[in-house]
Design an enzyme around this catalytic site. Structure first.
Site, mmCIF file in Angstrom:
data_model
loop_
_atom_site.group_PDB
_atom_site.id
_atom_site.type_symbol
_atom_site.label_atom_id
_atom_site.label_comp_id
_atom_site.label_asym_id
_atom_site.label_seq_id
_atom_site.Cartn_x
_atom_site.Cartn_y
_atom_site.Cartn_z
ATOM 1 N N GLU A 128 5.601 -38.509 68.949
ATOM 2 C CA GLU A 128 4.660 -39.368 69.668
ATOM 3 C C GLU A 128 5.384 -40.207 70.715
ATOM 4 O O GLU A 128 4.861 -40.447 71.812
ATOM 5 C CB GLU A 128 3.926 -40.265 68.677
ATOM 6 C CG GLU A 128 2.953 -39.510 67.788
ATOM 7 C CD GLU A 128 2.298 -40.399 66.751
ATOM 8 O OE1 GLU A 128 1.105 -40.723 66.925
ATOM 9 O OE2 GLU A 128 2.976 -40.776 65.781
ATOM 10 N N GLU A 148 2.206 -35.236 59.887
ATOM 11 C CA GLU A 148 1.455 -36.275 59.182
ATOM 12 C C GLU A 148 0.402 -35.709 58.229
ATOM 13 O O GLU A 148 0.160 -36.272 57.159
ATOM 14 C CB GLU A 148 0.795 -37.227 60.188
ATOM 15 C CG GLU A 148 1.761 -38.159 60.899
ATOM 16 C CD GLU A 148 2.368 -37.540 62.149
ATOM 17 O OE1 GLU A 148 3.063 -38.249 62.893
ATOM 18 O OE2 GLU A 148 2.131 -36.322 62.388
#
Length: 273
Positions: A128, A148
């Site tokens: 990210e 995730e």
């Protein structure tokens, strides 16, 4: 890419999780937790936000070059032990997500161009972080992914928004839903990486890219980033910024310098004026 080199002028800092090194107009921000694969903690987010603001305000900085210390990871993502703490409440989780979003949002909106140099693992929050940069290059053996979902979570630091904007919704959903690891070649094919470089020349090539970007016209770069950012959600707004910026740039010394250099078949020396 560990950014230590003999020709760099190191800038002393009081940071515990980061290092800043200056080489002319390039400011190298090194995530300095190699034993932990440069995982991201709340303390790192806080220090990184300060670094972004400080370097963006420095007119002598023409490019931020991000890298991870050591030879194993750019960043393996969020520090898992903090996330798994039994004392972390839902409210704590929301605030942690917002802190990461705001910090990476600062990077995304920063007027100074940002290059992410990925050497090794780039997972979860680390990916990210790289997604929020303007350009990304990596060594051929680097590994990427958003794992995730394998933890029952989702990317919480902007990944559900920036990754689709960068590589398209279908590719982004594939990466997030599967939680798989991807090679540098695959990520270049997806449009995530701008360059894949052999490891033995990576440090040199990353610096070359950063120096080339740093030598660009600061005002034009700033307005380009702003126009592109506005245009993600509203094309008309992006076009309006683009038009006004184009007109304003015609009345700058940088434009005159660019025209003169072009006519003389020379390299321009932009000053941001």
């Amino acid at each position: 890419m560990d950014a230590d080199s003999d020709d760099s002028d190191a800038t002393p800092t009081a940071f515990e999780t980061l290092r800043i090194e200056r080489t002319d107009a390039v400011a190298r921000v090194i995530f300095d937790r190699p034993a932990e694969l440069n995982t991201i903690t709340p303390a790192l987010l806080e220090e990184f936000a300060t670094v972004i603001d400080t370097l963006e305000a420095d007119n002598d900085v023409g490019c931020l070059l991000l890298s991870g210390a050591g030879d194993r990871a750019f960043s393996a993502g969020a520090e898992l032990t903090a996330l798994a703490d039994d004392e972390m409440t839902t409210t704590d989780g929301v605030e942690l997500a917002r802190t990461g979003q705001q910090t990476f949002g600062r990077l995304d909106a920063c007027d100074t161009p940002v290059v992410a140099a990925v050497d090794g693992v780039c997972l979860g929050g680390g990916m990210e972080l790289a997604t929020a940069a303007d350009l990304r290059l990596a060594t051929a053996d680097s590994t990427f992914g958003q794992p995730e979902h394998s933890l029952g979570l989702l990317p919480g630091w902007g990944g559900t928004q920036r990754l689709p904007n960068l590589i398209g919704e279908s590719r982004a959903k594939e990466i997030i839903f599967t939680g798989d690891h991807y090679t540098a070649a695959e990520m270049a094919d997806y449009g995530f990486l701008t360059r894949v470089v052999d490891g033995d020349e990576f440090s040199e090539r990353a610096m070359e890219v950063a120096e080339q970007v740093a030598a660009g016209p600061p005002l034009a770069q700033k307005y380009t980033k702003r126009a592109m950012g506005a245009g993600r959600d509203d094309t008309d707004a992006g076009l309006e910024i683009e038009a006004h910026a184009f007109g304003q740039l015609l009345d700058t010394e940088d434009f005159s310098e660019g025209v003169t250099a072009f006519q003389n078949d020379d390299d321009p020396a932009f000053t941001g004026e």
